[in-house]
Write an enzyme that holds these catalytic residues in place. Structure first.
Site, PDB file in Angstrom:
ATOM      1  N   ARG A  70       0.845  -1.187   0.000  1.00 41.31           N
ATOM      2  CA  ARG A  70       0.000   0.000   0.000  1.00 41.31           C
ATOM      3  C   ARG A  70       0.884   1.243   0.000  1.00 41.31           C
ATOM      4  O   ARG A  70       1.981   1.226   0.558  1.00 41.31           O
ATOM      5  CB  ARG A  70      -0.910   0.025   1.235  1.00 41.31           C
ATOM      6  CG  ARG A  70      -2.090  -0.920   1.138  1.00 41.31           C
ATOM      7  CD  ARG A  70      -3.048  -0.743   2.293  1.00 41.31           C
ATOM      8  NE  ARG A  70      -2.504  -1.233   3.543  1.00 41.31           N
ATOM      9  CZ  ARG A  70      -2.069  -0.473   4.534  1.00 41.31           C
ATOM     10  NH1 ARG A  70      -2.113   0.843   4.435  1.00 41.31           N
ATOM     11  NH2 ARG A  70      -1.599  -1.011   5.636  1.00 41.31           N
ATOM     12  N   TYR A 198      -1.211  -3.591  -6.757  1.00 38.34           N
ATOM     13  CA  TYR A 198      -1.107  -4.237  -5.441  1.00 38.34           C
ATOM     14  C   TYR A 198      -2.461  -4.252  -4.709  1.00 38.34           C
ATOM     15  O   TYR A 198      -3.190  -3.249  -4.718  1.00 38.34           O
ATOM     16  CB  TYR A 198      -0.051  -3.527  -4.573  1.00 38.34           C
ATOM     17  CG  TYR A 198      -0.101  -4.056  -3.167  1.00 38.34           C
ATOM     18  CD1 TYR A 198       0.427  -5.312  -2.877  1.00 38.34           C
ATOM     19  CD2 TYR A 198      -0.760  -3.373  -2.156  1.00 38.34           C
ATOM     20  CE1 TYR A 198       0.311  -5.856  -1.610  1.00 38.34           C
ATOM     21  CE2 TYR A 198      -0.881  -3.901  -0.880  1.00 38.34           C
ATOM     22  CZ  TYR A 198      -0.332  -5.143  -0.620  1.00 38.34           C
ATOM     23  OH  TYR A 198      -0.465  -5.689   0.629  1.00 38.34           O
ATOM     24  N   GLY A 200      -4.066  -3.803  -1.669  1.00 35.86           N
ATOM     25  CA  GLY A 200      -4.714  -2.704  -0.954  1.00 35.86           C
ATOM     26  C   GLY A 200      -4.936  -1.466  -1.810  1.00 35.86           C
ATOM     27  O   GLY A 200      -5.788  -0.637  -1.512  1.00 35.86           O
ATOM     28  N   LYS A 207      -9.664  -2.086   1.342  1.00 34.74           N
ATOM     29  CA  LYS A 207      -9.348  -0.923   2.180  1.00 34.74           C
ATOM     30  C   LYS A 207     -10.095   0.329   1.708  1.00 34.74           C
ATOM     31  O   LYS A 207     -10.560   1.125   2.522  1.00 34.74           O
ATOM     32  CB  LYS A 207      -7.839  -0.665   2.175  1.00 34.74           C
ATOM     33  CG  LYS A 207      -7.005  -1.851   2.623  1.00 34.74           C
ATOM     34  CD  LYS A 207      -7.320  -2.249   4.037  1.00 34.74           C
ATOM     35  CE  LYS A 207      -6.397  -3.357   4.512  1.00 34.74           C
ATOM     36  NZ  LYS A 207      -6.725  -3.793   5.876  1.00 34.74           N
ATOM     37  N   HIS A 227     -11.271  -1.929  11.260  1.00 32.66           N
ATOM     38  CA  HIS A 227     -10.160  -2.796  10.860  1.00 32.66           C
ATOM     39  C   HIS A 227     -10.003  -3.889  11.916  1.00 32.66           C
ATOM     40  O   HIS A 227      -9.073  -3.869  12.712  1.00 32.66           O
ATOM     41  CB  HIS A 227      -8.902  -1.925  10.753  1.00 32.66           C
ATOM     42  CG  HIS A 227      -7.736  -2.588  10.117  1.00 32.66           C
ATOM     43  ND1 HIS A 227      -6.432  -2.210  10.387  1.00 32.66           N
ATOM     44  CD2 HIS A 227      -7.630  -3.598   9.220  1.00 32.66           C
ATOM     45  CE1 HIS A 227      -5.597  -2.946   9.686  1.00 32.66           C
ATOM     46  NE2 HIS A 227      -6.295  -3.803   8.968  1.00 32.66           N
ATOM     47  N   SER A 249      -1.059  -3.648  11.509  1.00 34.62           N
ATOM     48  CA  SER A 249      -0.373  -4.678  10.711  1.00 34.62           C
ATOM     49  C   SER A 249       0.737  -5.344  11.514  1.00 34.62           C
ATOM     50  O   SER A 249       1.332  -4.729  12.397  1.00 34.62           O
ATOM     51  CB  SER A 249       0.244  -4.038   9.469  1.00 34.62           C
ATOM     52  OG  SER A 249      -0.772  -3.530   8.671  1.00 34.62           O
ATOM     53  N   CYS A 251       0.692  -7.649  13.724  1.00 31.88           N
ATOM     54  CA  CYS A 251       0.441  -7.964  15.133  1.00 31.88           C
ATOM     55  C   CYS A 251      -0.400  -9.239  15.281  1.00 31.88           C
ATOM     56  O   CYS A 251      -0.936  -9.511  16.348  1.00 31.88           O
ATOM     57  CB  CYS A 251      -0.250  -6.801  15.824  1.00 31.88           C
ATOM     58  SG  CYS A 251       0.817  -5.369  16.019  1.00 31.88           S
ATOM     59  N   LYS A 253      -3.275 -10.561  13.430  1.00 33.95           N
ATOM     60  CA  LYS A 253      -4.740 -10.612  13.337  1.00 33.95           C
ATOM     61  C   LYS A 253      -5.235 -11.924  12.719  1.00 33.95           C
ATOM     62  O   LYS A 253      -6.171 -12.543  13.222  1.00 33.95           O
ATOM     63  CB  LYS A 253      -5.232  -9.433  12.494  1.00 33.95           C
ATOM     64  CG  LYS A 253      -6.202  -8.631  13.288  1.00 33.95           C
ATOM     65  CD  LYS A 253      -6.431  -7.209  12.935  1.00 33.95           C
ATOM     66  CE  LYS A 253      -7.181  -6.985  11.683  1.00 33.95           C
ATOM     67  NZ  LYS A 253      -6.468  -6.369  10.612  1.00 33.95           N
ATOM     68  N   ASP A 278      -9.944  -9.320   8.913  1.00 33.92           N
ATOM     69  CA  ASP A 278      -9.408  -7.985   8.625  1.00 33.92           C
ATOM     70  C   ASP A 278     -10.419  -6.846   8.793  1.00 33.92           C
ATOM     71  O   ASP A 278     -10.039  -5.768   9.213  1.00 33.92           O
ATOM     72  CB  ASP A 278      -8.866  -7.960   7.184  1.00 33.92           C
ATOM     73  CG  ASP A 278      -7.957  -6.776   6.917  1.00 33.92           C
ATOM     74  OD1 ASP A 278      -7.147  -6.436   7.794  1.00 33.92           O
ATOM     75  OD2 ASP A 278      -8.057  -6.188   5.824  1.00 33.92           O
ATOM     76  N   ARG A 367       1.872 -12.251  -0.449  1.00 39.03           N
ATOM     77  CA  ARG A 367       0.498 -12.493   0.005  1.00 39.03           C
ATOM     78  C   ARG A 367      -0.092 -13.760  -0.591  1.00 39.03           C
ATOM     79  O   ARG A 367       0.324 -14.213  -1.658  1.00 39.03           O
ATOM     80  CB  ARG A 367      -0.379 -11.319  -0.448  1.00 39.03           C
ATOM     81  CG  ARG A 367       0.022  -9.970   0.141  1.00 39.03           C
ATOM     82  CD  ARG A 367      -0.559  -9.797   1.499  1.00 39.03           C
ATOM     83  NE  ARG A 367      -0.171  -8.553   2.135  1.00 39.03           N
ATOM     84  CZ  ARG A 367      -0.918  -7.942   3.054  1.00 39.03           C
ATOM     85  NH1 ARG A 367      -2.081  -8.453   3.412  1.00 39.03           N
ATOM     86  NH2 ARG A 367      -0.495  -6.843   3.637  1.00 39.03           N
ATOM     87  N   PHE A 491       0.199 -16.922  20.272  1.00 38.87           N
ATOM     88  CA  PHE A 491      -0.450 -17.874  19.358  1.00 38.87           C
ATOM     89  C   PHE A 491      -1.617 -18.594  20.055  1.00 38.87           C
ATOM     90  O   PHE A 491      -2.453 -17.952  20.670  1.00 38.87           O
ATOM     91  CB  PHE A 491       0.579 -18.836  18.750  1.00 38.87           C
ATOM     92  CG  PHE A 491       1.669 -18.089  18.006  1.00 38.87           C
ATOM     93  CD1 PHE A 491       1.371 -17.423  16.824  1.00 38.87           C
ATOM     94  CD2 PHE A 491       2.962 -18.006  18.508  1.00 38.87           C
ATOM     95  CE1 PHE A 491       2.346 -16.710  16.140  1.00 38.87           C
ATOM     96  CE2 PHE A 491       3.953 -17.288  17.829  1.00 38.87           C
ATOM     97  CZ  PHE A 491       3.630 -16.645  16.651  1.00 38.87           C
ATOM     98  N   GLY A 492      -1.649 -19.931  20.024  1.00 33.30           N
ATOM     99  CA  GLY A 492      -2.793 -20.669  20.586  1.00 33.30           C
ATOM    100  C   GLY A 492      -3.024 -20.381  22.062  1.00 33.30           C
ATOM    101  O   GLY A 492      -4.152 -20.433  22.561  1.00 33.30           O
ATOM    102  N   GLU A 493      -1.941 -20.033  22.779  1.00 29.25           N
ATOM    103  CA  GLU A 493      -2.064 -19.785  24.228  1.00 29.25           C
ATOM    104  C   GLU A 493      -2.868 -18.506  24.504  1.00 29.25           C
ATOM    105  O   GLU A 493      -3.315 -18.290  25.637  1.00 29.25           O
ATOM    106  CB  GLU A 493      -0.679 -19.692  24.887  1.00 29.25           C
ATOM    107  CG  GLU A 493       0.242 -20.883  24.634  1.00 29.25           C
ATOM    108  CD  GLU A 493      -0.282 -22.203  25.199  1.00 29.25           C
ATOM    109  OE1 GLU A 493      -1.201 -22.175  26.041  1.00 29.25           O
ATOM    110  OE2 GLU A 493       0.217 -23.266  24.768  1.00 29.25           O
TER     111      GLU A 493
HETATM  112  C1  OXD Z   1      -3.321  -4.405   5.547  1.00 31.50           C
HETATM  113  C2  OXD Z   1      -3.988  -5.580   4.938  1.00 31.50           C
HETATM  114  O1  OXD Z   1      -2.402  -3.850   4.941  1.00 31.50           O
HETATM  115  O2  OXD Z   1      -4.897  -6.126   5.550  1.00 31.50           O
HETATM  116  O3  OXD Z   1      -3.747  -4.014   6.650  1.00 31.50           O
HETATM  117  O4  OXD Z   1      -3.631  -5.953   3.795  1.00 31.50           O
HETATM  118 MN    MN Z   2      -5.590  -5.023   7.260  1.00 30.95          MN
END
Ligand code: OXD
Ligand code: MN
Length: 581
Positions: A70, A198, A200, A207, A227, A249, A251, A253, A278, A367, A491-493
């Protein structure tokens, strides 16, 4: 005539007149259309087939090396009044932006096909969903939109019934970074994107429509476009709760949305289901609760770091019917990225021969695009017209220090302050300073289509007597000890934190009330089979008063930067936090 909607027909004709395509193709979403376009992309070299035996119907696309992410510095909100876009956006006047974009689009589709893609963001029969039409000269965009949205004839029929749609015009142009702009006209419900292929920047449903334009519409109409991932948690008694969570981003999700609980939880009958990874649109239902849909129909996820250990559900969906962009490939032509496994690829993301030790083989922002239906944890509730009722909202960021593992807001207003001032640290991967705290309100910094202060007022406006709003929490999976090691396994925890959050929603446990919010009693976090020392967990759930005083000073300065429009209620909340120490 391809449609009975005169406004759509007039717009398509005027775009064709401007851009001069050789052909116009209205996309229906049919199987034959899909196959024909895949073949076209293979024939013109935009797609390569990946190994059929391991990855049936999967394609590799290698983009222009200058077109991999982006472009926030080239993304504009074009409102009549500059102050409506706010300090959080780049602004250009609609007149100037139209003139610039009309210049770029003039004749740009000569020799190309212009695809008209009607799409619906959200289940086709949901009143929360909204439609759009993207016009593009990229067949790669069409194939991504096919996976990411409900596109084609059913969407067109809804547009014809309702008469409303967001207009998105896109051309890859010459892929010249100096002739690249992503313009949003919220007051016209229109988007113009030129010069990038690209995701985004080019898949305008995501987005551009579902966040920037939709956040503007949501403010006018009384709903929220966020978001956020949406996940479902089913406990051993079969009760279901739904959680929406915003993270910037990188982190995790997608990992949280597809979490597989620790073995003990699975044996006890806990289950996580995925609604979205997302974007979340939510609005108060007749019962006053917030009901949410995932407007998307697929995942456009970051490949690097996705593995059997970090996200087995994501990996499982990538063996069939997926598009991979800018990943590396193995000797036998399977897609590969850093963190996947210990094989060594033979080709990098630019198609060059790769040998071990040459640096990253896949682009860090490579991606995958895949239908959500391919995800083993995908919930059928994601197709529900009414959406799902949200019990808890989580705001997260990456903070090595200070921010506790989990903290509950005292009430909605306090939660809005938490969301408005949530921050994440820059990492060593970014040029310049490392560990600098950057605020990313509600993880919407790059995506809010209007002035952040007005956005916070809009959030506050949901606090009405009739509404039964979700509880709000912050989480931080990223605390580090003095040796730089992560203190929480993640993660799973993270299921253990989700369980505590939902127990709070059901009033099954209490909190320790502190100035910054309600913290868990460590004994209320399930530690069965968890290898964590008591002092580490205590530390993760402690309040560092000195650190927080400094944080509050920075938060106040940050809010001040948005000027007079900042709602007084946020300052009042800040004063309350300060007074609590
Ligand atoms: C972002 C995405 O850039 O979800 O946040 O692609
Ligand atoms: Mn996103």
């Amino acid at each position: 005539m391809e449609t009975t909607n005169q406004a759509l027909l007039d717009w398509v004709n005027s775009v064709a007149e401007l851009t001069q395509p050789d052909h116009i193709q209205w996309c229906t979403g049919s199987v034959e259309e899909n196959e024909t376009l895949n073949q076209l992309l293979l024939d013109n070299g935009s797609f390569e087939k990946l190994k059929e035996e391991t990855h049936p119907n999967c394609f590799l696309h290698l983009s222009d090396a200058q077109d991999v992410a982006r472009v926030e510095h080239l993304t504009f909100i074009c409102t009549e009044k500059q102050e409506d876009a706010g300090p959080n956006n780049h602004w250009m006047s609609p007149q100037e932006a139209h003139a610039k974009m009309n210049g770029l689009f003039a004749g740009c589709m000569r020799g190309r096909t212009m695809y008209v893609i009607p799409y619906c963001m959200g289940p086709i029969d949901s009143p929360i969903s909204r439609c759009g039409v993207e016009i593009t000269d990229s067949a790669y965009v069409v194939q991504n939109m096919r996976l990411m949205t409900r596109m084609g004839t059913p969407a067109l029929q809804r547009i014809e019934r309702e008469g409303q749609f967001v207009k998105g015009l896109h051309s890859t142009g010459e892929l010249d970074p100096d002739r690249r702009f992503i313009m949003h006209f919220p007051e016209e419900l229109a988007i113009m994107s030129y010069g990038s292929g690209y995701g985004g920047n080019a898949l305008l449903g995501k987005k551009c429509h579902a966040l920037r334009i939709a956040s503007y519409q949501a403010q006018k109409e009384g709903w929220l476009a966020e978001h956020m991932l949406i996940l479902g948690v089913e406990n051993p008694q079969g009760q279901k709760h739904y959680v929406a969570a915003a993270f910037p981003s990188a982190c995790g999700k997608t990992n949280l949305a597809m979490l597989i609980p620790p073995e003990g939880y699975v044996q006890d009958g806990w289950k996580i289901t995925t609604i979205g990874d997302d974007i979340c649109w939510m609005r108060p239902g007749e019962d006053g609760r917030l009901w949410a849909i995932n407007p998307e129909a697929g995942f456009f996820g970051v490949a690097p770091g996705t593995s059997e250990a970090t996200n087995p559900n994501a990996l499982a969906m990538l063996y069939k019917d997926a598009i991979f962009t800018n990943v590396a490939t193995t000797e036998d032509n399977q897609p590969w990225w850093e963190g996947l496994d210990d094989r060594v690829p033979v080709r990098d993301w630019q198609g060059n021969a790769y040998t071990e030790g040459q640096g990253a083989a896949a682009h860090p922002n490579s991606r995958f695009t895949v239908s959500a239906k391919r995800c083993p944890s995908y919930s059928e509730e994601a197709e529900s017209a009414s959406g799902v009722p949200i019990s808890a909202i989580i705001f997260g960021g990456r903070r090595e220090n200070l921010v506790p593992l989990v903290c509950e807001a005292r009430d909605w207003q306090h939660g809005v302050l938490m969301g408005a001032t949530v921050a994440s640290e820059t990492t060593a991967a970014a040029a310049g300073a490392v560990g600098v705290v950057r605020r990313d309100p509600m993880a919407m910094k790059p995506f809010c289509g209007y002035h952040f202060a007005d956005y916070w007022s809009h959030w506050l406006s949901f606090d009405k007597a009739d509404n039964k709003l979700p509880k709000i929490f912050t989480v931080n999976w990223f605390r580090k000890d003095q040796d730089g090691r992560f203190m929480w396994p993640g993660f799973g925890e993270n299921m253990r934190v989700l369980e505590w959050i939902l127990k709070r929603c059901d009033s099954q446990v209490g909190t320790t009330d502190t100035a910054i919010g309600g913290l868990p009693d460590p004994a209320d976090i399930n530690q069965q089979d968890l290898d964590i020392q008591a002092e580490v967990l205590n530390e993760l759930l402690a309040v560092n008063v000195k650190g927080w005083e400094q944080e509050l000073t920075e938060v106040r300065e940050y809010l001040d930067g948005f000027g007079e429009r900042v709602p007084e209620a946020l300052y009042n909340e800040l004063d309350k936090v300060k007074a609590g120490f």
